[in-house]
Enzyme design. Structure first.
Site, PDB file in Angstrom:
ATOM      1  N   ASN A  65     -34.562 -17.293 -22.274  1.00 19.23           N
ATOM      2  CA  ASN A  65     -35.740 -16.476 -22.571  1.00 19.23           C
ATOM      3  C   ASN A  65     -35.297 -15.027 -22.743  1.00 19.23           C
ATOM      4  OD1 ASN A  65     -37.331 -18.813 -21.667  1.00 19.23           O
ATOM      5  ND2 ASN A  65     -36.626 -18.180 -19.643  1.00 19.23           N
ATOM      6  N   HIS A  97     -23.030 -17.884 -21.595  1.00 18.01           N
ATOM      7  CA  HIS A  97     -23.699 -18.700 -22.633  1.00 18.01           C
ATOM      8  C   HIS A  97     -25.098 -18.158 -22.935  1.00 18.01           C
ATOM      9  CE1 HIS A  97     -24.724 -22.729 -24.495  1.00 18.01           C
ATOM     10  NE2 HIS A  97     -25.939 -22.304 -24.188  1.00 18.01           N
ATOM     11  N   GLU A  98     -25.869 -17.924 -21.897  1.00 20.30           N
ATOM     12  CA  GLU A  98     -27.252 -17.469 -22.134  1.00 20.30           C
ATOM     13  C   GLU A  98     -27.271 -16.060 -22.722  1.00 20.30           C
ATOM     14  OE1 GLU A  98     -29.172 -19.873 -22.047  1.00 20.30           O
ATOM     15  OE2 GLU A  98     -27.950 -21.174 -20.773  1.00 20.30           O
TER      16      GLU A  98
HETATM   17  N1  BES Z   1     -31.323 -23.551 -24.362  1.00 22.09           N
HETATM   18  C1  BES Z   1     -30.583 -24.225 -23.363  1.00 22.09           C
HETATM   19  C2  BES Z   1     -31.429 -24.841 -22.286  1.00 22.09           C
HETATM   20  C3  BES Z   1     -32.364 -25.931 -22.733  1.00 22.09           C
HETATM   21  C4  BES Z   1     -31.916 -26.991 -23.450  1.00 22.09           C
HETATM   22  C5  BES Z   1     -33.666 -25.912 -22.406  1.00 22.09           C
HETATM   23  C6  BES Z   1     -32.792 -27.975 -23.854  1.00 22.09           C
HETATM   24  C7  BES Z   1     -34.535 -26.878 -22.811  1.00 22.09           C
HETATM   25  C8  BES Z   1     -34.104 -27.929 -23.541  1.00 22.09           C
HETATM   26  C9  BES Z   1     -29.576 -23.298 -22.687  1.00 22.09           C
HETATM   27  O1  BES Z   1     -29.114 -22.259 -23.473  1.00 22.09           O
HETATM   28  C10 BES Z   1     -28.393 -24.133 -22.362  1.00 22.09           C
HETATM   29  O2  BES Z   1     -27.703 -24.518 -23.262  1.00 22.09           O
HETATM   30  N2  BES Z   1     -28.180 -24.439 -21.085  1.00 22.09           N
HETATM   31  C11 BES Z   1     -27.121 -25.305 -20.662  1.00 22.09           C
HETATM   32  C12 BES Z   1     -26.049 -24.553 -19.940  1.00 22.09           C
HETATM   33  C13 BES Z   1     -24.999 -24.052 -20.859  1.00 22.09           C
HETATM   34  C14 BES Z   1     -23.965 -23.231 -20.144  1.00 22.09           C
HETATM   35  C15 BES Z   1     -24.308 -25.143 -21.621  1.00 22.09           C
HETATM   36  C16 BES Z   1     -27.735 -26.302 -19.709  1.00 22.09           C
HETATM   37  O3  BES Z   1     -28.861 -26.093 -19.314  1.00 22.09           O
HETATM   38  O4  BES Z   1     -27.063 -27.268 -19.383  1.00 22.09           O
HETATM   39 ZN    ZN Z   2     -27.733 -22.788 -24.877  1.00 17.85          ZN
END
Ligand code: BES
Ligand code: ZN
Length: 859
Positions: free
Chosen positions: A280, A312-313
């Protein structure tokens, strides 16, 4: 018309896309959460544009009650009626006459629930030290759950700005995407109105509101103020995240050549959180293990996890938030790119972690799925919300990031960066498609990027390159074909544009070559006779190599000439060829024995990955033979390291010590290691300051593996009284590592009785499925509690839980039948992939498992 899945398109496609007759410009949102009733009330006033005259406005809404609807323009005001359509997740607002084209203001009053499914606007709870329960409200909107919090045009292309007001109890903290402009007493008694600045234009899935008893660190300067936010009592766990947070944000501003697009960054740890973290804009949410960590006691792996996720975020703030995919089929670009950037930043931050080397493990995980017939291309049709959910897998993240890294290495790092910066500048505050990125990269590099990348993005699978020396001894004969873990004998004529890096030792010394292999067969001249030749030099390619025996021998006799990442590739490729039946198991074991002197943690991970698999498929009577082999291979390497960390050794070697010990003390059945582990554990339990951060996790898993009911009680208590999120996680997952079936049954019960958060329960069940001593009982447990699990667990986690079915080799038919009857909820190709992986394990165990013991003894 049919899509790739064979389902009729007409009823899926258009049903999930809103008409563009009316589009939003700016939302003013006012929300009043009730943290005791678990409900909320809201009002929105949306500046909209009517693009062609219409008497109805169609937008998304789900699990909301609509109380009032009106539209206004100048002196005109019209009331409307709302008709909800839960199946399509929409609401139709009808007016008594058509609205003329032009700007209007839409006003809607609505109510909803703070659900416990970790999506939309939901409640998150935690207990303080005194056992009192506290409730917070928070949001998770990606992919399509903003519609559960306010009626909206919930599609990434319909960008708008948001001005948010949160009406909350006086003593609570309220956070949204932009900084708080003002906080005034509300007309509602005991409450305050917190008004946030208007955001940039962005997609609905990036909006966030967080309300609760949160505390924030003092801001650090990351080019913008950056804070870490957490529930009370955790301030001592914030320093590490602040440091990587500030470093990576500055690094990205510089890399992208654009300032951070928001006005502040809060990194917020939420006690109940479905995924790892969520980007977000300016209000990034995390599960606690991915943000809060004790720098002094956490293992290197745990620290790396936090660095990865934060970075990552942060990378998404530009790539994803400032420039967004037009539709969910483009999500790969978002996630693959953030994953790629995460590595770049962490690698710059701590070069000695050699982050790109450990990324090999992720690349291999993607290849393990992409070697299936049931894989999919990286970019893939998405219609429904369920399709969108199924896109968040290793193909999107790890394969996507791998092919970007492969391209970057082929193009040159600076050329690649320039193309990315141009792409972001061109599409800022808007949306883009994959093809726009190739345009930008082609422009900056003047190379045919699209032609090469199309072969990786739109085709499923990847190639295996066969290599042998030409008869002149001065050339390599190469050919490519698609790699299948379970070949079915049918012809496959797919071809890739393979950016191929070769290193060889010739009469003139070490030479490197860079070519693109686009035909089925090629001969490459190496300017002179060569002693050895290695393909996939540097290890960045997303392909496997299969050397003929002579060439392979020339390499294995010169292992010291290989970089660790190349040894990883050699071992992993050979192992994959073994599973696929292209190469006999004894050949692999021969190679493993050559590697007992290996000192690199990632090369070891390739080896241990193979032994873990053997542990999964071996029959009980052959287990002692496998354990003996593990001791033979791992034992000497561990003995060389010893239990005591050396002052001069690097962090990766310290970590390796723990990994090797954990292997020996678990299915290596090493009595000596177990005894020492017990002794060290009780010593460190008395004086935690003496504990070694990288051995401690190994001790916990060894003691669980060989532990009794007393140990189980002890670990369960530790889980409940843990001082850090990492410690809590370590002890929780240890409860799935015991061998006693009655104890494992208790762990299974914990996944449903409320003792374990639903964010963790499915992963715990997955661990139980992979426990060679309790897997079939875990499977029976899941089958008989399926309905309850699907109801309680967050949607994203069910497919993860089911990954563990790969180990159920004695129950293949039953597993297949079960998923035929229950496939609906899981979406995409995930279940087909789980079943194919199971079929591969069954096949392998039939081929190699039955004479594994004699194979091992024969040598
Ligand atoms: N945008 C994703 C989180 C997400 C994914 C929310 C699918 C809802 C549905 C976030 O940027 C992300 O990729 N998070 C990963 C961690 C990242 C370091 C690979 C996660 O949540 O595993
Ligand atoms: Zn992501």
């Amino acid at each position: 018309m049919f899509d790739q899945e064979g389902a009729p398109l007409a009823e899926s496609g258009s049903d999930f896309r809103l008409p563009k007759t009316v589009t939003p410009r700016r939302y003013q949102l006012r929300l009043i959460p009730d943290l005791t009733q678990f409900t909320f009330a809201g009002e929105e006033s949306v500046a909209i544009v009517v693009n062609s005259p219409t008497a109805e406005i169609v937008l998304n809404a789900l699990e909301l009650e609509i109380d009032r609807v009106s539209v206004e323009r100048g002196k005109t005001s019209l009331n409307g009626r709302a008709e909800l359509d839960p199946k399509k997740e929409r609401v139709v607002l009808r007016f008594e006459r058509a609205l003329e084209t032009g700007e209007w203001r839409l006003k809607v009053a609505f109510r909803g629930i703070l659900n416990d499914k970790l999506h939309g606007f939901y409640r998150s709870q935690y207990q303080d030290a005194a056992g009192k329960t506290h409730t917070a409200a928070t949001t998770q909107f990606e992919s399509t759950d903003a519609r559960r919090a306010f009626p909206c045009w919930d599609e990434p292309e319909l960008k708008a700005s948001y001005r948010v007001t949160l009406v909350v109890d006086q003593d609570l903290t309220a956070i949204s995407n932009a900084h708080a402009e003002s906080a005034k007493p509300s007309a509602i008694k005991g409450k305050k109105e917190v008004v946030f600045a208007e955001t940039m234009v962005m997609s609905t899935y990036l909006v966030a509101f967080i309300v609760g008893e949160f505390e924030a660190t003092a801001p650090v300067d990351a080019g913008t103020p950056l804070r870490v936010v957490h529930v009370p009592g955790k301030d001592n766990l914030t320093s590490f995240a602040k440091e990587i947070g500030a470093f990576s944000l500055k690094y990205f501003a510089n890399y992208y050549g654009l300032p951070y697009p928001g006005d502040k960054v809060d990194l917020i740890a939420i006690p109940d959180f479905a995924s790892g973290a969520m980007e977000n804009l300016g209000a990034i949410t995390f599960r606690e293990t991915a943000l809060l960590v004790d720098e002094k006691t956490a293992s290197r792996a745990e620290l790396e996890r936090v660095a990865d996720v934060v970075s990552h975020e942060n990378a998404h703030m530009w790539f994803g938030d400032l420039v967004t995919m037009t539709w969910w089929n483009g999500i790969w670009l978002n996630e693959a790119f953030a994953t790629f950037m995460e590595m770049l930043a962490v690698d710059k931050w701590k070069p000695h972690w050699r982050r790109w080397d450990s990324f090999s493990v992720s690349r291999a995980a993607a290849m393990a799925i992409d070697g299936l017939k049931s894989t999919r291309p990286i970019e893939f049709t998405v219609n429904s919300p369920e399709d969108a959910r199924a896109m968040f897998d290793v193909l999107t993240y790890e394969k996507g990031a791998s092919v970007l890294r492969m391209l970057e290495q082929y193009m040159g790092e600076e050329e690649f960066r320039k193309g990315i910066a141009a792409y972001l500048k061109k599409h800022e505050y808007a949306n883009a498609e994959t093809t726009d990125l190739w345009d930008a990269l082609e422009e900056s590099s003047r190379q045919p990027v699209r032609r090469m990348m199309d072969s990786w993005i739109f085709q499923p699978g990847f190639p295996i390159l066969r290599a042998e020396a030409g008869s002149d001894g001065k050339s390599l004969k190469l050919s490519q074909r698609r790699f299948f873990l379970l070949p079915d004998g049918t012809e496959n004529d797919q071809l890739w544009h393979v950016p191929l890096m070769i290193r060889a030792k010739t009469q003139r010394g070490i030479i490197t070559k860079k070519i693109v292999l686009s035909e089925r067969e090629t001969t490459v001249a190496l300017d002179g006779k060569f002693e050895w030749a290695l393909l996939n030099e540097g290890g960045h390619g997303f392909y496997r190599v299969n050397y003929n025996p002579a060439l392979l021998q020339s390499i294995t006799h010169n292992l010291a000439a290989l970089k660790p990442i190349e040894r990883f590739g050699l071992v992993n490729d050979t192992w994959a060829a073994t599973v696929a039946g292209l190469s006999p198991l004894p050949e692999f074991l021969k190679m493993a024995r050559l590697l007992t002197g290996e000192t690199d943690i990632n090369a070891w991970r390739a080896l241990l990955g193979a032994f873990n698999y053997l542990d999964m498929i071996v029959g009980d009577s052959d287990r002692p033979a496998l354990a003996a082999e593990v001791r033979k291979i791992v034992g000497p390497a561990f003995a060389k390291l010893g239990w005591e960390p050396q002052a001069a050794e690097d962090e990766l070697t310290r970590q390796l010590r723990g990994v090797l010990a954990a292997t020996l003390g678990s299915y290596g059945e090493d009595a000596e290691v177990r005894a020492k582990a017990k002794q060290l554990y009780s010593l460190w339990d008395d004086d935690p300051s003496k504990a070694d951060r990288d051995i401690a996790p190994a001790l916990v898993s060894i003691l669980a593996y060989s532990g009794d009911a007393g140990r189980y009680e002890e670990f369960k208590k530790k889980f409940k009284s843990a001082r850090t999120p990492q410690e809590e996680q370590r002890y929780l997952f240890a409860l799935a590592n015991f061998r006693d079936k009655a104890l494992l049954r208790r762990t299974a019960d914990m996944s449903l009785d409320g003792e374990v958060r639903t964010q963790n329960a499915p992963y715990l069940m997955n661990s139980l499925l992979l426990n060679t001593s309790g897997r079939y009982e875990a499977w029976d447990y899941i089958r008989s509690h399926w309905e309850e699990m699907t109801r309680k667990y967050p949607d994203n986690a069910l497919p993860r839980m089911c990954e563990g079915v790969v180990s159920l080799i004695d129950r293949e038919d039953e597993v297949k039948k079960f998923f035929q009857e229950h496939r609906v909820r899981l979406g995409g190709k995930i279940i087909d992939q789980h079943l194919e992986r199971l079929a591969i394990a069954v096949n392998f165990s039939r081929r190699e498992g039955k004479h594994l013991a004699s194979t091992l003894k024969a040598r």
